[in-house]
Design an enzyme around this catalytic site. Structure first.
Site, mmCIF file in Angstrom:
data_model
loop_
_atom_site.group_PDB
_atom_site.id
_atom_site.type_symbol
_atom_site.label_atom_id
_atom_site.label_comp_id
_atom_site.label_asym_id
_atom_site.label_seq_id
_atom_site.Cartn_x
_atom_site.Cartn_y
_atom_site.Cartn_z
ATOM 1 N N GLU A 237 0.837 -1.191 0.000
ATOM 2 C CA GLU A 237 0.000 0.000 0.000
ATOM 3 C C GLU A 237 0.879 1.251 0.000
ATOM 4 O O GLU A 237 1.798 1.369 0.794
ATOM 5 C CB GLU A 237 -0.905 -0.026 1.242
ATOM 6 C CG GLU A 237 -1.664 1.248 1.508
ATOM 7 C CD GLU A 237 -2.424 1.691 0.291
ATOM 8 O OE1 GLU A 237 -2.188 2.826 -0.145
ATOM 9 O OE2 GLU A 237 -3.247 0.916 -0.210
ATOM 10 N N SER A 263 -4.592 3.014 -2.654
ATOM 11 C CA SER A 263 -5.948 2.957 -2.112
ATOM 12 C C SER A 263 -6.704 4.205 -2.522
ATOM 13 O O SER A 263 -6.164 5.074 -3.193
ATOM 14 C CB SER A 263 -5.902 2.874 -0.581
ATOM 15 O OG SER A 263 -5.614 4.154 -0.044
#
Length: 323
Positions: A237, A263
């Site tokens: 991420e 994200s």
């Protein structure tokens, strides 16, 4: 939260969740009603012998992609829809999605919602004006969605839409925030197998620079470990580095390239899923400080200014990093 809501809206448009469930806030009393309705509809689906592979079709997948583009594409939606298709359908009916499928929808569907992180509003604001059902109604009216797709209610998408009002006057933008979607699939000698860029247009459409520019973020530049999706557990991420870039006010000066993912909280000039990955000896794992990389969104190109010979020489010296 943003990622989950957007992906949930895509699943609702696909017909795999109850109308309104993707946009209703978690603490809203309607969530309890949804739980009861879910059980009731599950029994109905069993009686109808209606299965996921009856619902997830090429048309319904297209509907899912349309809603994602209209609300504001996020990286996980692209990846998850691909995985959703492969895991649930590809083995049984031969369905598949490619980056070109996402690009085609992005080229056709305008970016309508001014949602965070690059916009002003959140998903709860969408809920207040009718939620995902209202968005679906509006997109059906514009002709972007195929209403002749069966859903978990046992009804077609267009039939479900009749039970919900469309966006009221003034709720839909008079002009789209962007005439096309945010997703841009980029190819070039930096990403021979493709990459996925999240471009709102606010950051510009062209970038050229070198890796060492990241040092401008702080006196102690962040360390980007090679390895990426295959070199680390799961999909790395990138929210922390993108937050640092935006927090330093460099959203229009610095771009982040990675073989990891983003994200819904990530924004700025970002390009993820660069393939082949570093762990496989892809060009992204061969880049050195000082190499100039150019991104041209309009041409859908991402290239590093290195000759094929230089790239091959580096590849010969390269050793796979430890996972």
């Amino acid at each position: 939260m943003y990622t989950a809501n957007t992906m949930a809206s895509a699943i609702e448009a696909m017909g795999m969740s109850l109308p309104g469930s993707s946009s209703t806030p978690a603490e809203d009393p309607m969530k309890l009603v949804e739980c009861r309705l879910a059980g009731r509809h599950l029994l109905k689906l069993l009686k109808m012998d209606l299965k996921p592979r009856d619902i997830i079709t090429k048309k319904s997948l297209h509907n899912a992609m349309v809603v994602v583009m209209a609300l504001g594409w996020v990286h996980q939606c692209c990846v998850t829809l691909n995985c959703y298709c492969k895991v649930t359908m590809l083995w049984s009916v031969g369905l598949k999605l490619t980056l070109d499928d996402f690009q085609k929808v992005s080229d056709e569907v305008p970016f309508l919602a001014d949602l965070k992180p690059s916009g002003e509003y959140v998903m709860e604001d969408v809920h207040k004006i009718g939620g995902t059902p209202a968005v679906i109604c509006y997109l059906l009216e514009l002709g972007f969605l195929d209403g002749d797709c069966i859903t978990v209610t046992g009804k077609m998408l267009a039939e479900n839409a009749k039970a919900a009002p469309s966006l009221a006057e003034g709720q839909a933008p008079p002009q789209p925030d962007k005439k096309t979607g945010q997703i841009q699939t980029l190819y070039g000698n930096f990403a021979p197998d493709g990459s996925v860029a999240k471009i709102t247009g606010k950051e510009g459409l062209y970038f050229s620079g070198e890796e060492s520019m990241i040092a401008a973020i702080s006196e102690n530049p962040m360390s980007f470990k090679r390895g990426g999706a295959k070199g680390r557990p799961g999909m790395p991420e990138m929210l922390t580095p993108t937050s640092a870039i935006m927090g330093a006010g460099l959203g229009k000066e610095v771009t982040l390239l990675t073989d990891g993912g983003f994200s819904g909280g990530s924004h700025g000039f970002v390009v993820g899923d660069v393939c082949p990955e570093a762990q496989e000896g892809g060009p992204i794992g061969l880049i050195e400080n000082g190499d100039v990389i150019t991104i041209d969104v309009e041409k859908r190109r991402i290239d590093v200014q290195l000759s094929d010979q230089e790239m091959e020489e580096r590849r010969k010296k390269w050793k796979p990093p430890s996972p």
